[in-house]
Design an enzyme around this catalytic site. Sequence first.
Site, PDB file in Angstrom:
ATOM      1  N   CYS A  37       0.879  -1.163   0.000  1.00 23.16           N
ATOM      2  CA  CYS A  37       0.000   0.000   0.000  1.00 23.16           C
ATOM      3  C   CYS A  37       0.914   1.209   0.000  1.00 23.16           C
ATOM      4  O   CYS A  37       2.128   1.077   0.131  1.00 23.16           O
ATOM      5  CB  CYS A  37      -0.856   0.045   1.263  1.00 23.16           C
ATOM      6  SG  CYS A  37      -2.023  -1.311   1.427  1.00 23.16           S
ATOM      7  N   GLY A  48      -0.365   0.097  -4.973  1.00 24.99           N
ATOM      8  CA  GLY A  48      -1.697  -0.390  -4.630  1.00 24.99           C
ATOM      9  C   GLY A  48      -2.716   0.142  -5.608  1.00 24.99           C
ATOM     10  O   GLY A  48      -2.869   1.353  -5.736  1.00 24.99           O
ATOM     11  N   ASN A  98       0.455   1.471   5.850  1.00 22.15           N
ATOM     12  CA  ASN A  98       1.082   0.536   4.915  1.00 22.15           C
ATOM     13  C   ASN A  98       1.815  -0.506   5.740  1.00 22.15           C
ATOM     14  O   ASN A  98       2.640  -0.166   6.577  1.00 22.15           O
ATOM     15  CB  ASN A  98       2.065   1.305   4.009  1.00 22.15           C
ATOM     16  CG  ASN A  98       2.985   0.397   3.220  1.00 22.15           C
ATOM     17  OD1 ASN A  98       4.117   0.771   2.935  1.00 22.15           O
ATOM     18  ND2 ASN A  98       2.537  -0.784   2.864  1.00 22.15           N
TER      19      ASN A  98
END
Length: 488
Positions: A20, A46, A121
């Site tokens: 992410c 992502g 993340n």
Amino acid sequence: MVDSVKGSNIMDRDGFRDECAVFGIYGHVDAAAHTALGLHALQHRGQEAAGITTFDGSHFHAHRELGLVGDIFASQRIIEHLPGYSAIGHTRYSTTGEQSLRNVQPLFADFAFGGLAIAHNGNLTNALGLRHELVQQGCIFQSTSDTEVIIHLMATSQGQVVDRMVSALRQVEGAYSVVALSKNVLIGVRDPLGVRPLVLGQMGNTHILASESCALDIIGATHIRDIEPGELVIIDIDGVKSFKPFPKTGRRSCIFEYVYFSRPDSVAGGQSIYEVRKRIGAELARESGVDADVVFPIPDSGTPSAIGYAAETGIPFELGIIRNHYIGRTFIEPTDEIRHLGVKLKHNANRAFVEGKRVVLIDDSIVRGITSKKIVEMMRDAGATEVHLRIASPPTTNSCFYGVDTPERDQLLAAQLSVDEMRIMIGADSLAFVSIDGLYRATGHPKRDNTLPQYCDACFTGDYPIPITDRTAGTQSTQSSLLTESML
Ligand code: SF4
């Protein structure tokens, strides 16, 4: 808080899915637009969903949606509905939690001290155990994302926002780079080992946090430094304050960032990702050079290493495989047969440079081997007389539990077969991977320090630097059903 969400599709692939990305900005009149640009630069990390939350001095505003950043935030109307001088944003793949709107970040909660938006993340490796305890205490979860565990741990802690954040993070295990936005401050935190990246940038009096430095470049900000492992920064009108609230441990940032995840124009740990990849290619050439006529990258992530390999060997570098960039991320590939077709849709041989040639192909990694097999076949179909495959990472023998979506171990080709068995399955004339010490040399270390390794390299070595508590407790692999049946 004003909030809106929408939905769309995902795809399947043979390979790692990036993790992410997070972005945060404090003190800019166009906070939302800059966050959208930053997320756009981080899109490679992502592609399932994205969201932005802003604070305008009185209220929080949010927009979250499944899909690509460029599609979600292209509309000026959406940006205008995100007023404020501070913002955080997130793009995601679902490394934990199902692919649904309720898991799209930033998440938001109202605390005694006021509202807080949070984006993360990484992956918490004891999230299921913590979640179970919190549910027993009466907490009601809105999502299946492990990020919400941090919110509930903060809710059950005491003090102001930073005290609660530190208290929460002291209870979690795992890899995380967190950005959070309260009405007064922007907070950034990196886990004690610094597994996932987070950088600090500046543009005049505006400060920015981002997963990678390429997100600073796109808005014209200066890359100041990496947030250190275990560092928490508070950004407000007085500037940046740094704290080290966790017990000091060694640095173990993810070595795969250098191989694949980070964009080649980013800088991590003071090193150009592009340069490191070229050096990996040179290491490969020294370790397993082969007589050949031409070096081809498997686009796009094999390109810098192929340049390094070609420069070290003196073999000409050419683009022997052309990638179609327009097949779209929403193409659904649900079966192995369709996956095979997907490789042909994505890549095509540049026949004029292949026919009659002894070819060296350079790729970043092998996961299931499906793509490698199809590309070797494609080279032979285009008339290559020999096909040698060189991989810019060691064999991937273990899954990642720190925020990268990898297949289960029994799906990883290198966990099941020897290198020569892999070569036969893929159909190459030769196959070689860079050694773990070669990879470390490319990142500027003489070799891997086996006593205190300089990086997380668990997917190559099985040496997990953070306990994988949920996994060893037998809960990770059945996470979805556990969440569905007993926790939602
Ligand atoms: S296991 Fe591999 S991909 Fe995961 S954090 Fe460690 S080095 Fe990176």
